[in-house]
Design a protein around this motif. Structure first.
Motif, PDB file in Angstrom:
ATOM      1  N   ARG A  16      11.273   6.206  -3.890  1.00  0.00           N
ATOM      2  CA  ARG A  16      10.405   6.297  -2.665  1.00  0.00           C
ATOM      3  C   ARG A  16       9.159   5.545  -2.812  1.00  0.00           C
ATOM      4  O   ARG A  16       8.605   5.547  -3.690  1.00  0.00           O
ATOM      5  CB  ARG A  16      10.059   7.834  -2.498  1.00  0.00           C
ATOM      6  N   MET A  17       9.034   4.800  -1.483  1.00  0.00           N
ATOM      7  CA  MET A  17       7.836   3.962  -1.593  1.00  0.00           C
ATOM      8  C   MET A  17       6.944   4.489  -0.223  1.00  0.00           C
ATOM      9  O   MET A  17       7.542   4.643   0.756  1.00  0.00           O
ATOM     10  CB  MET A  17       8.044   2.709  -1.374  1.00  0.00           C
ATOM     11  N   ASP A  18       5.616   4.781  -0.664  1.00  0.00           N
ATOM     12  CA  ASP A  18       4.733   5.417   0.520  1.00  0.00           C
ATOM     13  C   ASP A  18       3.963   3.948   0.457  1.00  0.00           C
ATOM     14  O   ASP A  18       3.327   3.401  -0.299  1.00  0.00           O
ATOM     15  CB  ASP A  18       3.933   6.425   0.130  1.00  0.00           C
ATOM     16  N   TYR A  19       3.757   3.610   1.881  1.00  0.00           N
ATOM     17  CA  TYR A  19       3.058   2.266   2.116  1.00  0.00           C
ATOM     18  C   TYR A  19       2.182   2.398   3.590  1.00  0.00           C
ATOM     19  O   TYR A  19       2.544   3.354   4.366  1.00  0.00           O
ATOM     20  CB  TYR A  19       3.950   1.140   2.194  1.00  0.00           C
ATOM     21  N   ARG A  20       1.248   1.652   3.651  1.00  0.00           N
ATOM     22  CA  ARG A  20       0.344   1.497   4.940  1.00  0.00           C
ATOM     23  C   ARG A  20      -0.004   0.094   4.952  1.00  0.00           C
ATOM     24  O   ARG A  20      -0.552  -0.363   4.041  1.00  0.00           O
ATOM     25  CB  ARG A  20      -0.441   2.762   5.426  1.00  0.00           C
ATOM     26  N   THR A  22      -3.548  -2.102   5.558  1.00  0.00           N
ATOM     27  CA  THR A  22      -4.869  -1.912   4.913  1.00  0.00           C
ATOM     28  C   THR A  22      -5.903  -1.647   6.165  1.00  0.00           C
ATOM     29  O   THR A  22      -7.068  -1.230   5.584  1.00  0.00           O
ATOM     30  CB  THR A  22      -5.409  -2.960   4.261  1.00  0.00           C
ATOM     31  N   THR A  23      -5.604  -1.239   7.153  1.00  0.00           N
ATOM     32  CA  THR A  23      -6.736  -0.861   8.028  1.00  0.00           C
ATOM     33  C   THR A  23      -6.859   0.625   8.078  1.00  0.00           C
ATOM     34  O   THR A  23      -7.486   1.266   8.927  1.00  0.00           O
ATOM     35  CB  THR A  23      -5.976  -1.291   9.726  1.00  0.00           C
ATOM     36  N   GLY A  24      -5.984   1.280   7.177  1.00  0.00           N
ATOM     37  CA  GLY A  24      -6.056   2.640   7.015  1.00  0.00           C
ATOM     38  C   GLY A  24      -5.287   3.778   7.707  1.00  0.00           C
ATOM     39  O   GLY A  24      -5.484   4.951   7.961  1.00  0.00           O
ATOM     40  N   VAL A  54      -0.719  -4.734   2.723  1.00  0.00           N
ATOM     41  CA  VAL A  54      -0.432  -3.270   2.397  1.00  0.00           C
ATOM     42  C   VAL A  54      -0.884  -2.582   1.255  1.00  0.00           C
ATOM     43  O   VAL A  54      -1.008  -3.252   0.163  1.00  0.00           O
ATOM     44  CB  VAL A  54       1.215  -3.091   2.721  1.00  0.00           C
ATOM     45  N   GLU A  55      -0.892  -1.256   1.481  1.00  0.00           N
ATOM     46  CA  GLU A  55      -1.159  -0.421   0.230  1.00  0.00           C
ATOM     47  C   GLU A  55       0.104   0.336  -0.138  1.00  0.00           C
ATOM     48  O   GLU A  55       0.610   0.843   0.819  1.00  0.00           O
ATOM     49  CB  GLU A  55      -2.471   0.399   0.493  1.00  0.00           C
ATOM     50  N   MET A  56       0.343   0.449  -1.251  1.00  0.00           N
ATOM     51  CA  MET A  56       1.826   0.855  -1.738  1.00  0.00           C
ATOM     52  C   MET A  56       1.454   1.992  -2.986  1.00  0.00           C
ATOM     53  O   MET A  56       0.559   1.599  -3.618  1.00  0.00           O
ATOM     54  CB  MET A  56       2.752   0.062  -1.999  1.00  0.00           C
ATOM     55  N   ARG A  57       2.269   2.896  -2.831  1.00  0.00           N
ATOM     56  CA  ARG A  57       1.935   4.016  -4.173  1.00  0.00           C
ATOM     57  C   ARG A  57       3.554   4.496  -4.125  1.00  0.00           C
ATOM     58  O   ARG A  57       4.385   4.830  -3.344  1.00  0.00           O
ATOM     59  CB  ARG A  57       0.961   5.007  -3.832  1.00  0.00           C
ATOM     60  N   ALA A  70      -1.309  -3.144  -4.274  1.00  0.00           N
ATOM     61  CA  ALA A  70      -1.686  -3.756  -2.980  1.00  0.00           C
ATOM     62  C   ALA A  70      -0.709  -5.273  -2.899  1.00  0.00           C
ATOM     63  O   ALA A  70      -0.269  -5.635  -3.911  1.00  0.00           O
ATOM     64  CB  ALA A  70      -2.963  -4.269  -2.986  1.00  0.00           C
ATOM     65  N   GLY A  71      -0.260  -5.497  -1.695  1.00  0.00           N
ATOM     66  CA  GLY A  71       0.555  -6.610  -1.368  1.00  0.00           C
ATOM     67  C   GLY A  71       0.572  -7.039   0.006  1.00  0.00           C
ATOM     68  O   GLY A  71      -0.257  -6.494   0.730  1.00  0.00           O
TER      69      GLY A  71
END
Length: 75
Positions: A16-20, A22-24, A54-57, A70-71
């Motif tokens: 599983r990859m959580d991502y968004r 970078t505008t938050g 994007v920010e990913m975790r 980040a990517g």
């Protein structure tokens, strides 16, 4: 000569990859199918636009540690 553009080997990784972006905004989640030194493929029916930062975790398989990276959406 191969038409393959990748210079790093892709390794299968389903997690599983959580991502968004970078505008938050809210985190979305999908699943990865593979990873390499140069990128991560996230399987989604609604990809973000090319160029989106994007920010990913995620937790790598077999680990309890959450990685945050980040990517940029490349395609």
């Amino acid at each position: 000569m191969s038409s393959e553009r990748r210079q790093a080997e892709r390794l299968p990784m389903r997690t599983r990859m959580d991502y968004r972006d970078t505008t938050g905004g809210n985190f979305l989640y999908e699943y990865t199918t593979n990873i390499s030194q140069g990128g991560i493929f996230i399987e989604t029916l609604e990809p973000l636009p090319v160029g989106t930062e994007v920010e990913m975790r995620f937790k790598p398989p077999g680990s309890d540690e959450v990685l945050e990276i980040a990517g940029t959406v490349m395609w």
